[in-house]
Design an enzyme around this catalytic site. Structure first.
Site, PDB file in Angstrom:
ATOM      1  N   HIS A 130       3.728   7.084   3.789  1.00 33.65           N
ATOM      2  CA  HIS A 130       4.693   5.970   3.692  1.00 33.65           C
ATOM      3  C   HIS A 130       4.286   5.015   2.572  1.00 33.65           C
ATOM      4  O   HIS A 130       3.180   5.091   2.059  1.00 33.65           O
ATOM      5  CB  HIS A 130       4.834   5.215   5.029  1.00 33.65           C
ATOM      6  CG  HIS A 130       3.613   4.496   5.507  1.00 33.65           C
ATOM      7  ND1 HIS A 130       2.660   5.074   6.319  1.00 33.65           N
ATOM      8  CD2 HIS A 130       3.191   3.232   5.279  1.00 33.65           C
ATOM      9  CE1 HIS A 130       1.711   4.178   6.578  1.00 33.65           C
ATOM     10  NE2 HIS A 130       1.994   3.070   5.966  1.00 33.65           N
TER      11      HIS A 130
ATOM     12  N   HIS B 275       0.826  -1.220   0.000  1.00 31.86           N
ATOM     13  CA  HIS B 275       0.000   0.000   0.000  1.00 31.86           C
ATOM     14  C   HIS B 275       0.856   1.264   0.000  1.00 31.86           C
ATOM     15  O   HIS B 275       2.025   1.243   0.359  1.00 31.86           O
ATOM     16  CB  HIS B 275      -0.985   0.020   1.171  1.00 31.86           C
ATOM     17  CG  HIS B 275      -0.403  -0.002   2.547  1.00 31.86           C
ATOM     18  ND1 HIS B 275      -0.155  -1.166   3.238  1.00 31.86           N
ATOM     19  CD2 HIS B 275      -0.002   1.008   3.373  1.00 31.86           C
ATOM     20  CE1 HIS B 275       0.335  -0.874   4.430  1.00 31.86           C
ATOM     21  NE2 HIS B 275       0.451   0.428   4.536  1.00 31.86           N
TER      22      HIS B 275
ATOM     23  N   GLU C 276       7.454   0.972   5.213  1.00 34.42           N
ATOM     24  CA  GLU C 276       6.888  -0.069   6.082  1.00 34.42           C
ATOM     25  C   GLU C 276       7.086  -1.408   5.396  1.00 34.42           C
ATOM     26  O   GLU C 276       6.945  -1.509   4.165  1.00 34.42           O
ATOM     27  CB  GLU C 276       5.385   0.200   6.286  1.00 34.42           C
ATOM     28  CG  GLU C 276       4.653  -0.843   7.104  1.00 34.42           C
ATOM     29  CD  GLU C 276       3.153  -0.585   7.211  1.00 34.42           C
ATOM     30  OE1 GLU C 276       2.640   0.354   6.576  1.00 34.42           O
ATOM     31  OE2 GLU C 276       2.486  -1.341   7.938  1.00 34.42           O
TER      32      GLU C 276
HETATM   33  C1  LIG Z   1       0.975  -0.283  11.312  1.00 31.19           C
HETATM   34  C2  LIG Z   1      -0.451   0.086  11.101  1.00 31.19           C
HETATM   35  C3  LIG Z   1      -0.706   0.687   9.732  1.00 31.19           C
HETATM   36  C4  LIG Z   1      -0.480  -0.369   8.659  1.00 31.19           C
HETATM   37  O1  LIG Z   1      -0.297  -0.022   7.492  1.00 31.19           O
HETATM   38  O2  LIG Z   1      -0.576  -1.567   9.031  1.00 31.19           O
HETATM   39  C5  LIG Z   1       0.183   1.886   9.497  1.00 31.19           C
HETATM   40  O3  LIG Z   1       0.832   2.066   8.518  1.00 31.19           O
HETATM   41  S1  LIG Z   1       0.207   2.971  10.819  1.00 31.19           S
HETATM   42  C6  LIG Z   1       1.182   4.355  10.223  1.00 31.19           C
HETATM   43  C7  LIG Z   1       1.528   5.245  11.369  1.00 31.19           C
HETATM   44  N1  LIG Z   1       2.665   4.732  12.099  1.00 31.19           N
HETATM   45  C8  LIG Z   1       3.910   5.107  11.781  1.00 31.19           C
HETATM   46  O4  LIG Z   1       4.141   5.921  10.906  1.00 31.19           O
HETATM   47  C9  LIG Z   1       5.018   4.474  12.604  1.00 31.19           C
HETATM   48  C10 LIG Z   1       6.389   4.898  12.091  1.00 31.19           C
HETATM   49  N2  LIG Z   1       6.514   6.350  12.118  1.00 31.19           N
HETATM   50  C11 LIG Z   1       7.208   6.970  13.113  1.00 31.19           C
HETATM   51  O5  LIG Z   1       7.761   6.364  14.015  1.00 31.19           O
HETATM   52  C12 LIG Z   1       7.276   8.477  13.015  1.00 31.19           C
HETATM   53  O6  LIG Z   1       6.260   8.945  12.142  1.00 31.19           O
HETATM   54  C13 LIG Z   1       8.642   9.004  12.484  1.00 31.19           C
HETATM   55  C14 LIG Z   1       9.757   8.599  13.448  1.00 31.19           C
HETATM   56  C15 LIG Z   1       8.922   8.469  11.091  1.00 31.19           C
HETATM   57  C16 LIG Z   1       8.574  10.501  12.404  1.00 31.19           C
HETATM   58  O7  LIG Z   1       8.115  10.955  13.624  1.00 31.19           O
HETATM   59  P1  LIG Z   1       8.032  12.523  13.888  1.00 31.19           P
HETATM   60  O8  LIG Z   1       7.475  13.223  12.695  1.00 31.19           O
HETATM   61  O9  LIG Z   1       7.368  12.785  15.189  1.00 31.19           O
HETATM   62  O10 LIG Z   1       9.562  12.796  14.077  1.00 31.19           O
HETATM   63  P2  LIG Z   1      10.407  13.965  13.512  1.00 31.19           P
HETATM   64  O11 LIG Z   1       9.584  15.181  13.306  1.00 31.19           O
HETATM   65  O12 LIG Z   1      11.595  14.035  14.398  1.00 31.19           O
HETATM   66  O13 LIG Z   1      10.868  13.436  12.056  1.00 31.19           O
HETATM   67  C17 LIG Z   1      12.189  13.023  11.876  1.00 31.19           C
HETATM   68  C18 LIG Z   1      12.518  13.376  10.438  1.00 31.19           C
HETATM   69  O14 LIG Z   1      11.763  12.493   9.598  1.00 31.19           O
HETATM   70  C19 LIG Z   1      10.949  13.278   8.754  1.00 31.19           C
HETATM   71  N3  LIG Z   1       9.700  12.546   8.604  1.00 31.19           N
HETATM   72  C20 LIG Z   1       8.740  12.361   9.521  1.00 31.19           C
HETATM   73  N4  LIG Z   1       7.733  11.631   9.011  1.00 31.19           N
HETATM   74  C21 LIG Z   1       8.075  11.369   7.743  1.00 31.19           C
HETATM   75  C22 LIG Z   1       7.460  10.680   6.656  1.00 31.19           C
HETATM   76  N5  LIG Z   1       6.255  10.108   6.832  1.00 31.19           N
HETATM   77  N6  LIG Z   1       8.085  10.604   5.474  1.00 31.19           N
HETATM   78  C23 LIG Z   1       9.295  11.194   5.307  1.00 31.19           C
HETATM   79  N7  LIG Z   1       9.969  11.881   6.268  1.00 31.19           N
HETATM   80  C24 LIG Z   1       9.338  11.959   7.467  1.00 31.19           C
HETATM   81  C25 LIG Z   1      10.745  14.611   9.438  1.00 31.19           C
HETATM   82  O15 LIG Z   1      10.445  15.590   8.485  1.00 31.19           O
HETATM   83  C26 LIG Z   1      12.101  14.794  10.081  1.00 31.19           C
HETATM   84  O16 LIG Z   1      12.989  15.218   9.089  1.00 31.19           O
HETATM   85  P3  LIG Z   1      13.831  16.561   9.340  1.00 31.19           P
HETATM   86  O17 LIG Z   1      14.578  16.782   8.069  1.00 31.19           O
HETATM   87  O18 LIG Z   1      14.706  16.254  10.544  1.00 31.19           O
HETATM   88  O19 LIG Z   1      12.792  17.622   9.638  1.00 31.19           O
HETATM   89 CO   LIG Z   2       0.799   1.333   6.491  1.00 29.36          CO
END
Ligand SMILES: CC[C@H](C(=O)O)C(=O)SCCNC(=O)CCNC(=O)[C@H](O)C(C)(C)COP(=O)(O)OP(=O)(O)OC[C@H]1O[C@@H](n2cnc3c(N)ncnc32)[C@H](O)[C@@H]1OP(=O)(O)O
Ligand SMILES: [Co+2]
Length: 137
Positions: A79, A7, A130
């Site tokens: 993602h 997805h 993912e």
């Molecule tokens: C699992 C159930 C379901 C499924 O399909 O089965 C799902 O998919 S649930 C989806 C929701 N769950 C998750 O996304 C879990 C993994 N994600 C995380 O742990 C956080 O979103 C994380 C760590 C990727 C980012 O968290 P956060 O935004 O709070 O942290 P930062 O602001 O410090 O970000 C660090 C850095 O990463 C960049 N960032 C954040 N999100 C994304 C993204 N989706 N794609 C690309 N880049 C991302 C953010 O801009 C920061 O970059 P920087 O240059 O330092 O500003």
């Molecule tokens: Co997902």
């Protein structure tokens, strides 16, 4: 190692409105909302036949997509999810290759009832990846 694209996920500010657009404007097959409190999201899957779109809305105070929506208030691509035959083996290879697995590194059960892991977006050209364990045959 990676198989099919399972997805593409889009974080949205309003899940009902986004679902209606895919259903009524794009004429797509839209599933029912799935609350995933353990993941801090409510998800709706749109079945496109060759893959799925996962529409995501934050659920609860600690949603991992809250910060993303603050940065992207009208929503955006969040993602991509690939299927893998053996998640543990894939994780070991990725860590060996220097990639970071998010969280404590242990798989969690995702929206399809299968184990999933997430890889740090900084390690994959700004893309949150993912990995979902393929349904055992
Ligand atoms: C699992 C159930 C379901 C499924 O399909 O089965 C799902 O998919 S649930 C989806 C929701 N769950 C998750 O996304 C879990 C993994 N994600 C995380 O742990 C956080 O979103 C994380 C760590 C990727 C980012 O968290 P956060 O935004 O709070 O942290 P930062 O602001 O410090 O970000 C660090 C850095 O990463 C960049 N960032 C954040 N999100 C994304 C993204 N989706 N794609 C690309 N880049 C991302 C953010 O801009 C920061 O970059 P920087 O240059 O330092 O500003
Ligand atoms: Co997902």
């Amino acid at each position: 190692m990676i198989g099919r694209l399972n997805h593409i996920a889009i974080a949205v500010p309003d899940l009902a409105a986004a679902s209606a657009k895919y259903r009524d404007l794009l004429g797509a097959k839209v599933g029912a909302p799935q609350a995933l409190p353990g993941h801090g999201v409510t998800a709706v899957f749109v079945d496109t036949g060759n893959t799925k779109v996962e529409l995501l809305e934050p659920l609860g105070e600690l949603s991992p997509i809250a910060a993303f929506l603050i940065k992207n208030p009208s929503g955006g691509m969040h993602h991509i999810c690939f299927e893998v035959a053996d998640l543990a083996e894939a994780a070991a290879k990725l860590v060996e290759g220097g990639a970071r697995i998010l969280g404590d590194g242990t798989p969690r059960i995702g929206a399809h009832g299968l184990p999933v892991l997430f890889l740090h977006p900084k390690d994959f050209d700004g893309t949150l990846i993912e990995l979902e364990q393929l349904q055992s045959p």
